[in-house]
Design a protein around this motif. Structure first.
Motif, mmCIF file in Angstrom:
data_model
loop_
_atom_site.group_PDB
_atom_site.id
_atom_site.type_symbol
_atom_site.label_atom_id
_atom_site.label_comp_id
_atom_site.label_asym_id
_atom_site.label_seq_id
_atom_site.Cartn_x
_atom_site.Cartn_y
_atom_site.Cartn_z
ATOM 1 N N VAL A 81 31.273 47.073 40.912
ATOM 2 C CA VAL A 81 29.751 47.797 41.535
ATOM 3 C C VAL A 81 29.294 47.975 39.783
ATOM 4 C CG1 VAL A 81 29.101 49.191 42.535
ATOM 5 C CG2 VAL A 81 31.030 47.513 43.216
ATOM 6 N N THR A 139 28.811 52.990 43.239
ATOM 7 C CA THR A 139 29.743 53.601 42.683
ATOM 8 C C THR A 139 31.044 54.781 43.715
ATOM 9 O OG1 THR A 139 30.356 52.005 40.769
ATOM 10 C CG2 THR A 139 31.727 53.854 41.825
ATOM 11 N N ILE A 149 32.912 53.140 46.868
ATOM 12 C CA ILE A 149 33.672 52.258 45.767
ATOM 13 C C ILE A 149 34.923 52.337 46.161
ATOM 14 C CG2 ILE A 149 34.740 53.818 44.383
ATOM 15 C CD1 ILE A 149 34.331 51.040 42.517
ATOM 16 N N GLY A 194 33.914 49.691 39.467
ATOM 17 C CA GLY A 194 33.375 50.275 39.386
ATOM 18 C C GLY A 194 32.830 50.985 38.100
#
Length: 273
Positions: free
Chosen positions: A79, A85, A89, A102
């Protein structure tokens, strides 16, 4: 969790997505760290920037992009967006049993690097208002003063490929000046778009200001996660991985901007809206 031999995993791609083209700065670090790994990049430029969007919207887009990348065979996800994120996430890790890496603003290394005790953070409003960022400040910002600046309009400049123009410089000067006036000697680039403006940022901030972003750290983390899952593509020495680019921006714009930021002409395929 997926598992396969290193040689068999080379052509199984890693999927990388961002709200737009900013994550290409992270993709470049991944390509350098994992030269044999095939990669798929998805730029959700039609919906950029994410910084002003609701968490529900960002989660929905992140799921759609993840589903797309996994449908193309992705064995892991990155990500490459601080805002996505922070917003999504956790939900992505609940949904998908593959490695997911992330972003987070580099407050910790900035706190270690500052000499003045003042760190400036350039980011989107979505990142600065997130619980993730608040937790970073709680963990690493106690010994330093962290000054934040929401940079409205910068993402749009980069999405248009305007990296050196007068309007972009004016915006950067507007956002950087208060941080320098507050005594910041270290600036954190808290959005993956911003490294593409690093030459301008360095010129405005001056040689004594340290600039920090997290692209290289994310690439190292991805490599570790792939190694742990026996998914690292290192079995075919000398054979470079393939990089595929997808975007839902206007075709001509996507082609020109992604080629500009990637440093060479590339084919850009149409990402579903």
């Amino acid at each position: 969790m997926l598992a396969t031999s290193p040689s068999a995993s080379q052509d199984i791609p890693v999927g990388v997505f961002d709200s737009g083209v900013g994550g290409l700065s992270v993709l470049a670090h991944i390509r350098q760290a994992l030269p044999q790994q095939s990669l798929i990049y998805a730029a959700d430029s039609l919906h950029a920037p994410y910084g002003s969007k609701s968490q529900a919207f960002i989660v929905d887009r992140s799921i759609q992009l993840s589903d797309f990348l996994i449908s193309r065979g992705a064995k892991a996800l990155v990500v490459a967006c601080n805002t996505a994120t922070a917003a999504a996430i956790g939900e992505l890790r609940r949904r998908y049993a593959i490695p997911i890496v992330g972003m987070e603003p580099a407050v910790k290394p900035a706190a270690a690097a500052t000499r003045s005790g003042v760190v400036g953070v350039l980011a989107t409003s979505g990142t600065l208002l997130s619980a993730q960022f608040a937790a970073l400040l709680e963990s690493y910002g106690r010994q330093v003063r962290v000054e934040t600046q929401a940079c409205i309009g910068l993402v749009e400049c980069i999405e248009r490929g305007e990296l050196q123009g007068a309007a972009t410089r004016k915006l950067l000067q507007k956002y950087i000046a208060p941080l320098l006036e507050a005594g910041a000697d270290t600036l954190v680039l808290g959005c993956t778009h911003y490294p593409f403006l690093r030459p301008l940022i360095e010129d405005i901030a001056g040689p004594d200001v340290v600039i920090i972003d997290t692209g290289a750290a994310v690439a190292r983390q991805l490599k570790h996660r792939l190694q742990d899952a026996n998914l690292l593509a290192d079995g075919l020495a000398g054979r470079p991985g393939v990089t595929a680019f997808w975007s839902n921006a206007d075709a001509g714009s996507a082609q020109s901007v992604i080629s500009l930021l990637w440093g060479k002409s590339v084919e850009v395929l149409r990402l579903p809206d």
